[in-house]
Design an enzyme around this catalytic site. Structure first.
Site: not given
Length: 256
Positions: A64, A159
């Site tokens: 991706v 994250y």
């Protein structure tokens, strides 16, 4: 069994965890599934299982973070099915590196998959949705995009940053493409027992729940199907008047 009948759904990170659960569930609900991942052997098994069960699914190798990989995957979907109605940007990674310990390589790796991957996916798919008269995009954020603390992000600064970016991009896209009948929403999982959790050393939901016990529903840790059902609602026409929203699936953790 027909909540997605006639729709074509592209799902990233479909070889395992929440993406795998979504691919299987969407196929059961009548969608033709384009399943993308970089873990090809696992992905092919998932797709083979779907087809053996009577579903319609196609595997595409998809990193991706690469625009060319998105172009190839979308071309495959359009060539085979003629359209893309649903995009689930589910792929993501977690490295568990804190703010002071994080280096440039770690930061860029997490951001390129978790955040840039979502941007590239929307950029590749939205023109086809516009041509098709609409669609639904579901972006996977996290409670780490809403709150802080080790129980939210397991100590991973990149994250948290990436999932906050997904939350913001979702609202941006919802604003700009509502006129095209394209809905864009985010799902915010809490602690979920996936392969990522196993890689972190947890062997069961109960064991993981003993450490991340901020949820209020036992066994304190969710499972991939909990998130897949959230994806399903936002992908289906049942949510036709819902866009730019944050669907939190966390067992009540953010109520603290």
């Amino acid at each position: 069994m027909n909540r997605l009948q006639g729709k074509v759904a592209m799902i990233t990170g479909a070889a395992s965890g929440m993406g795998e659960a979504a691919a299987r569930l969407f196929a059961q609900e009548g969608a033709r599934v384009v399943a993308g991942d970089v873990t090809v052997d696992n992905l092919n098994k998932v797709v083979a299982d779907i087809v053996a069960a009577g579903g319609d699914a196609t595997a595409v190798t998809l990193d991706v973070s690469k625009p060319e990989a998105w172009a190839d995957a979308v071309a495959t979907a359009i060539d085979k099915y003629g359209k893309i109605d649903i995009l689930v940007n589910n792929a993501g990674i977690h490295t568990g590196v804190g703010l002071l310990e994080c280096d440039m390589n770690n930061w860029l790796k997490v951001m390129s998959i978790n955040a840039m991957g979502v941007w590239l996916g929307m950029k590749a798919v939205i023109p086809h949705m516009q041509a098709n008269g609409g669609g639904s995009i579901v972006n996977t954020s996290s409670i780490a995009g809403l709150i802080g603390g080790a129980d939210a992000d397991a100590g991973d600064v990149a994250y948290s940053a990436s999932k906050g970016a997904v939350r913001s991009m979702t609202k941006h896209a919802a604003q700009f493409f509502g006129k095209d009948e394209i809905r864009v929403n985010s799902v915010h999982p809490g602690p979920i027992f996936t392969g990522m959790a196993r890689a972190a050393g947890f062997n069961s939901r109960e064991e993981m729940g003993a450490q991340f016990g901020q949820t209020v529903l036992k066994p304190y840790i969710g499972e991939p199907l909990d998130i897949a059902y959230a994806y399903l609602y936002l992908a289906s026409d049942e949510s036709k008047f819902v866009t730019g929203e944050e669907l939190v699936v966390d067992g009540g953790q953010v109520t603290h």
